[in-house]
Scaffold this motif. Structure first.
Motif, mmCIF file in Angstrom:
data_model
loop_
_atom_site.group_PDB
_atom_site.id
_atom_site.type_symbol
_atom_site.label_atom_id
_atom_site.label_comp_id
_atom_site.label_asym_id
_atom_site.label_seq_id
_atom_site.Cartn_x
_atom_site.Cartn_y
_atom_site.Cartn_z
ATOM 1 N N GLU B 12 0.853 -1.183 0.000
ATOM 2 C CA GLU B 12 0.000 0.000 0.000
ATOM 3 C C GLU B 12 0.887 1.229 0.000
ATOM 4 O O GLU B 12 1.937 1.258 0.629
ATOM 5 C CB GLU B 12 -0.919 0.023 1.225
ATOM 6 C CG GLU B 12 -1.609 1.367 1.352
ATOM 7 C CD GLU B 12 -2.734 1.400 2.378
ATOM 8 O OE1 GLU B 12 -3.410 0.376 2.544
ATOM 9 O OE2 GLU B 12 -2.918 2.456 2.986
ATOM 10 N N LEU B 14 0.867 5.677 -0.217
ATOM 11 C CA LEU B 14 0.076 6.904 -0.166
ATOM 12 C C LEU B 14 0.851 8.026 -0.864
ATOM 13 O O LEU B 14 2.016 8.230 -0.576
ATOM 14 C CB LEU B 14 -0.154 7.258 1.295
ATOM 15 C CG LEU B 14 -1.091 8.426 1.523
ATOM 16 C CD1 LEU B 14 -1.964 8.112 2.724
ATOM 17 C CD2 LEU B 14 -0.326 9.694 1.776
ATOM 18 N N GLU B 66 -5.251 13.201 -1.484
ATOM 19 C CA GLU B 66 -4.262 12.134 -1.558
ATOM 20 C C GLU B 66 -4.748 10.978 -2.415
ATOM 21 O O GLU B 66 -5.941 10.795 -2.630
ATOM 22 C CB GLU B 66 -3.907 11.629 -0.151
ATOM 23 C CG GLU B 66 -5.112 11.102 0.600
ATOM 24 C CD GLU B 66 -4.779 10.717 2.038
ATOM 25 O OE1 GLU B 66 -3.774 11.204 2.572
ATOM 26 O OE2 GLU B 66 -5.535 9.932 2.611
ATOM 27 N N ILE B 68 -4.307 6.822 -2.699
ATOM 28 C CA ILE B 68 -3.820 5.623 -2.026
ATOM 29 C C ILE B 68 -3.820 4.496 -3.053
ATOM 30 O O ILE B 68 -4.817 4.284 -3.749
ATOM 31 C CB ILE B 68 -4.720 5.263 -0.831
ATOM 32 C CG1 ILE B 68 -4.695 6.409 0.189
ATOM 33 C CG2 ILE B 68 -4.284 3.952 -0.180
ATOM 34 C CD1 ILE B 68 -5.843 6.362 1.176
#
Lengths: 318, 141
Positions: B12, B14, B66, B68
């Protein structure tokens, strides 16, 4: 530079709630911690000046921190903000206003070019001063003092994270400026024949560069009295709708100046994504590759390239 | 769909979207993650373009937000999930915003509907005054 600095600061100042929430989660700040810190509030507020002094006294030892001490008004601001910081630190509210206060202080450190290592040293001196006081509050009950200190340390690291981000953002600003300088050199327009220009585009095409490209191209068309421009995008990996729109507008503007633009080298992937996006490309004069584009341009200008017989001068052997 | 996306694999990432160059960073990271998830060929460019569209929307309408990026696995099938979120003014009329050629900015109005066509799954949630969250996925063919 000053504008960029202000811009970076504004971005950081305008902190999103989910970002604050995430920062709290990263340091594992729990309701129990906030309750423990609440028990310390009064005692710490009573020793506020001593704690503020621990921070600035540490910095004062080092000539490297003179950027702060030589500017009286900034130093006063810093002292005031640090006082407010400590009050807020034991205040129990660690939301957006708290983070924004930290960012303001970080921006001040950044302005006086406070070394990150010195900042960490001073912050460590400050936390030691507070922890010493916390331990003294529960004489004979070490574990209690330790737990309280641990809770407070979470806030300390929460704060450090924010200050680091501000100091790093300032450095990134310099990198961004350098990148822009490089970009200005990176989109040449070249004359290949009378009234024929080529413009090779390699690398990332973002909106900033697309704007630069438009300007460069239109100026070059005027300066060279160009009739045809071959724009080669072989080196471009991604084109989104905004950049595509920009290119289409550039092509239309070039048309108004009497120049036709031929686009070459659209990759299969870019072509597919533009069609999927739904960008109307019917007005685009596209030719597969650069060679084909130049041939088409020469045809439009009435040139004919003729291959001459190769004549190799034969010298008699001696 | 969002919950499902939360169960992503380890990968993951960001990417804060605050300035123009962040759009490029987001799509490059998205491309890299798609390669890791085993996607290839034109899919990589389609994903990068879709990320570019939603990231630009963040800058234009919310100022900052943002992206992700997550790797996904469902029934042995791998893919990538892209979540774009901001705390901007939000979208009043989502069906209208999803129409081709509709834009309250001065753009082609292809960003959201285009991104939807570029990806396999697409979901948009918005509350006026609270922001927008776009969740989209692309699966390995």
């Amino acid at each position: 530079m000053a504008d960029d600095y202000a811009r970076a600061e504004r971005h950081l100042r305008d902190v999103a709630e989910y970002d604050v929430e995430r920062r709290r989660r990263y340091v594992d700040l729990q309701p129990i911690d906030i309750a423990q810190i609440g028990e310390l509030r009064e005692a710490i507020l009573n020793h506020l000046d001593a704690h503020v002094e621990a921070f600035f006294g540490y910095l004062a030892q080092y000539p490297e921190a003179s950027g702060l001490f030589s500017r009286r008004n900034l130093l006063e601001d810093a002292r005031r903000l640090k006082r407010e910081h400590l009050i807020a630190m034991v205040g129990g509210e660690y939301g957006r206003p708290y983070v924004e206060q930290r960012v303001a202080l970080g921006a001040l450190y950044s302005k006086v070019r406070l070394d990150i290592r010195l900042f960490l040293g001073a912050f460590q001196a400050l936390s030691r001063s507070i922890v010493n006081q916390i331990m003294a509050l529960s004489p004979g009950d070490g574990p209690k003092g330790f737990q309280r200190s641990e809770s407070l340390m979470k806030i300390v690291f929460f704060d450090i994270g924010i200050i680091m981000d501000v100091l790093i953002a300032d450095r990134e600003q310099t990198i961004t400026l350098q990148q822009e300088a490089i970009r200005e050199l990176s989109t040449p327009t070249l004359q290949v024949r009378d009234r024929l220009l080529i413009m090779p585009i390699i690398g990332v095409l973002d909106t900033h560069r697309a704007r630069q490209l438009t300007e460069g191209l239109l100026n070059a068309i005027r300066a060279n009295r160009a009739k045809v421009v071959v724009m080669d995008v072989t080196g471009v990996a991604t084109v989104d709708s905004k950049v595509a729109n920009h290119l289409l507008q550039t092509i239309a503007a070039a048309g108004l100046m009497g120049a036709e633009v031929i686009v070459t080298g659209l990759s299969a992937e870019v072509a597919q994504s533009l069609v999927t996006l739904g960008v109307d490309l019917t007005k685009l004069n596209a030719v597969g590759d650069l060679q084909g584009g130049l041939e088409e341009a020469e045809r439009l200008l009435g040139y004919e390239v003729v291959k001459t017989r190769v004549q190799v001068a034969r010298r008699p052997l001696d | 769909m969002v919950d499902e996306a939360r169960e992503g694999l380890e990968g993951e990432l960001l990417v804060p979207i605050e300035r123009d160059p962040d759009v490029v960073t987001a799509r490059q990271k998205g491309r890299e993650m798609a390669v890791e998830a085993g996607l290839s060929g034109s899919d990589l460019t389609l994903i990068a373009t879709a990320i570019s569209e939603v990231a630009r929307n963040i800058l234009v309408y919310a100022g900052h937000g943002e992206i992700i990026l997550r790797q996904l696995e469902r029934n042995g099938r791998r893919g990538v999930c892209v979540i774009a979120r901001d705390e901007g003014p939000g979208i009043q009329d989502i069906p209208l915003a999803m129409q081709d050629g509709y834009s309250t900015g001065r753009s082609l109005g292809l960003g959201l509907p285009g991104a939807k066509r570029l990806m396999d799954d697409f979901e948009i949630v918005s509350e006026v005054g609270k922001g927008v969250t776009v969740t989209m996925m692309k699966w390995r063919r």
